[in-house]
Motif scaffolding. Structure first.
Motif, PDB file in Angstrom:
ATOM      1  N   PHE A  83       2.798 -11.268  -3.311  1.00 52.68           N
ATOM      2  CA  PHE A  83       2.093 -11.587  -2.079  1.00 52.68           C
ATOM      3  C   PHE A  83       1.399 -10.380  -1.461  1.00 52.68           C
ATOM      4  O   PHE A  83       0.931 -10.448  -0.327  1.00 52.68           O
ATOM      5  CB  PHE A  83       3.057 -12.225  -1.073  1.00 52.68           C
ATOM      6  CG  PHE A  83       3.572 -13.562  -1.519  1.00 52.68           C
ATOM      7  CD1 PHE A  83       2.745 -14.671  -1.516  1.00 52.68           C
ATOM      8  CD2 PHE A  83       4.862 -13.697  -1.978  1.00 52.68           C
ATOM      9  CE1 PHE A  83       3.202 -15.902  -1.938  1.00 52.68           C
ATOM     10  CE2 PHE A  83       5.336 -14.926  -2.398  1.00 52.68           C
ATOM     11  CZ  PHE A  83       4.509 -16.036  -2.384  1.00 52.68           C
ATOM     12  N   ASN A  84       1.348  -9.261  -2.201  1.00 50.78           N
ATOM     13  CA  ASN A  84       0.669  -8.038  -1.763  1.00 50.78           C
ATOM     14  C   ASN A  84       1.145  -7.606  -0.375  1.00 50.78           C
ATOM     15  O   ASN A  84       0.351  -7.376   0.534  1.00 50.78           O
ATOM     16  CB  ASN A  84      -0.850  -8.221  -1.790  1.00 50.78           C
ATOM     17  CG  ASN A  84      -1.573  -6.895  -1.752  1.00 50.78           C
ATOM     18  OD1 ASN A  84      -1.007  -5.871  -2.128  1.00 50.78           O
ATOM     19  ND2 ASN A  84      -2.808  -6.900  -1.302  1.00 50.78           N
ATOM     20  N   ILE A  85       2.434  -7.506  -0.201  1.00 47.01           N
ATOM     21  CA  ILE A  85       3.038  -7.110   1.072  1.00 47.01           C
ATOM     22  C   ILE A  85       3.209  -5.599   1.095  1.00 47.01           C
ATOM     23  O   ILE A  85       3.751  -5.015   0.166  1.00 47.01           O
ATOM     24  CB  ILE A  85       4.397  -7.808   1.277  1.00 47.01           C
ATOM     25  CG1 ILE A  85       4.195  -9.312   1.356  1.00 47.01           C
ATOM     26  CG2 ILE A  85       5.087  -7.279   2.527  1.00 47.01           C
ATOM     27  CD1 ILE A  85       5.479 -10.099   1.382  1.00 47.01           C
ATOM     28  N   ARG A  86       2.736  -4.987   2.154  1.00 50.00           N
ATOM     29  CA  ARG A  86       2.874  -3.543   2.331  1.00 50.00           C
ATOM     30  C   ARG A  86       3.597  -3.280   3.639  1.00 50.00           C
ATOM     31  O   ARG A  86       3.345  -3.937   4.649  1.00 50.00           O
ATOM     32  CB  ARG A  86       1.510  -2.850   2.372  1.00 50.00           C
ATOM     33  CG  ARG A  86       0.689  -3.043   1.138  1.00 50.00           C
ATOM     34  CD  ARG A  86       1.263  -2.223  -0.007  1.00 50.00           C
ATOM     35  NE  ARG A  86       0.509  -2.486  -1.215  1.00 50.00           N
ATOM     36  CZ  ARG A  86       1.046  -2.915  -2.337  1.00 50.00           C
ATOM     37  NH1 ARG A  86       2.327  -3.125  -2.424  1.00 50.00           N
ATOM     38  NH2 ARG A  86       0.300  -3.140  -3.389  1.00 50.00           N
ATOM     39  N   ILE A  87       4.449  -2.282   3.670  1.00 49.24           N
ATOM     40  CA  ILE A  87       5.159  -1.895   4.883  1.00 49.24           C
ATOM     41  C   ILE A  87       4.294  -0.906   5.641  1.00 49.24           C
ATOM     42  O   ILE A  87       3.652  -0.037   5.046  1.00 49.24           O
ATOM     43  CB  ILE A  87       6.529  -1.278   4.535  1.00 49.24           C
ATOM     44  CG1 ILE A  87       7.384  -2.326   3.826  1.00 49.24           C
ATOM     45  CG2 ILE A  87       7.226  -0.750   5.771  1.00 49.24           C
ATOM     46  CD1 ILE A  87       8.693  -1.796   3.295  1.00 49.24           C
ATOM     47  N   VAL A  88       4.285  -1.024   6.966  1.00 44.86           N
ATOM     48  CA  VAL A  88       3.473  -0.141   7.800  1.00 44.86           C
ATOM     49  C   VAL A  88       3.906   1.301   7.555  1.00 44.86           C
ATOM     50  O   VAL A  88       5.083   1.635   7.610  1.00 44.86           O
ATOM     51  CB  VAL A  88       3.644  -0.500   9.297  1.00 44.86           C
ATOM     52  CG1 VAL A  88       2.887   0.497  10.167  1.00 44.86           C
ATOM     53  CG2 VAL A  88       3.171  -1.911   9.554  1.00 44.86           C
ATOM     54  N   GLY A  89       2.929   2.161   7.271  1.00 46.03           N
ATOM     55  CA  GLY A  89       3.211   3.569   7.037  1.00 46.03           C
ATOM     56  C   GLY A  89       3.456   3.885   5.573  1.00 46.03           C
ATOM     57  O   GLY A  89       3.332   5.022   5.159  1.00 46.03           O
ATOM     58  N   GLU A  90       3.811   2.892   4.777  1.00 43.72           N
ATOM     59  CA  GLU A  90       4.084   3.129   3.356  1.00 43.72           C
ATOM     60  C   GLU A  90       2.805   3.519   2.619  1.00 43.72           C
ATOM     61  O   GLU A  90       2.788   4.474   1.855  1.00 43.72           O
ATOM     62  CB  GLU A  90       4.678   1.868   2.729  1.00 43.72           C
ATOM     63  CG  GLU A  90       4.984   2.000   1.258  1.00 43.72           C
ATOM     64  CD  GLU A  90       5.543   0.712   0.693  1.00 43.72           C
ATOM     65  OE1 GLU A  90       4.729  -0.204   0.422  1.00 43.72           O
ATOM     66  OE2 GLU A  90       6.758   0.622   0.546  1.00 43.72           O
ATOM     67  N   GLU A  91       1.725   2.783   2.870  1.00 44.84           N
ATOM     68  CA  GLU A  91       0.457   3.046   2.197  1.00 44.84           C
ATOM     69  C   GLU A  91      -0.114   4.394   2.628  1.00 44.84           C
ATOM     70  O   GLU A  91      -0.617   5.152   1.816  1.00 44.84           O
ATOM     71  CB  GLU A  91      -0.536   1.925   2.494  1.00 44.84           C
ATOM     72  CG  GLU A  91      -1.805   2.013   1.682  1.00 44.84           C
ATOM     73  CD  GLU A  91      -2.678   0.798   1.892  1.00 44.84           C
ATOM     74  OE1 GLU A  91      -3.889   1.002   2.104  1.00 44.84           O
ATOM     75  OE2 GLU A  91      -2.155  -0.331   1.847  1.00 44.84           O
TER      76      GLU A  91
END
Length: 116
Positions: A83-91
């Motif tokens: 679902f292309n989920i990214r955690i805030v700050g991870e990217e």
């Protein structure tokens, strides 16, 4: 789960310390064991096998928890990728690390070290 696994590992270490201490003691010597909040008087020869079996059972539980955690991590990663989920700050953190690695090669030997 990770907290419980760490707690059980600490308990395993405590069991190991007690087992090592009791192996050197006289088997007929009195010792006290805390069972369900009650201090019970036993002998070393009675307590030692019980402690060893408890340690083995706790170790099996820790192994089981670790395999469950591995499965959950893998399931979570697959879900995030699907679902292309990214955690805030991870990217942002991964982009900064990539830029620093690329930038270090292009800058003329700038290592950030001051020499006077």
């Amino acid at each position: 789960m990770a907290t419980k696994a760490a707690e059980l590992e600490m308990e395993t270490n405590e069991h190991s310390l007690v087992i090592d201490a009791l192996r050197e003691a006289d088997p007929s010597r009195k010792c006290y064991r805390l069972i369900g909040g009650v201090l019970v008087e036993r002998t070393v020869q009675e307590v030692l096998p019980a402690l060893e079996s408890n340690k083995e059972q706790i170790s099996k539980i820790v192994e089981s928890l670790n395999t469950q955690m591995q499965a959950k991590r893998q399931e979570l990663n697959e879900y995030r990728e699907r679902f292309n989920i990214r955690i805030v700050g991870e990217e942002e953190a991964s982009n900064k690390a990539t830029e620093e690695r690329e930038g270090a090669g292009t800058k003329g030997g700038g290592t950030g070290v001051l020499v006077s």
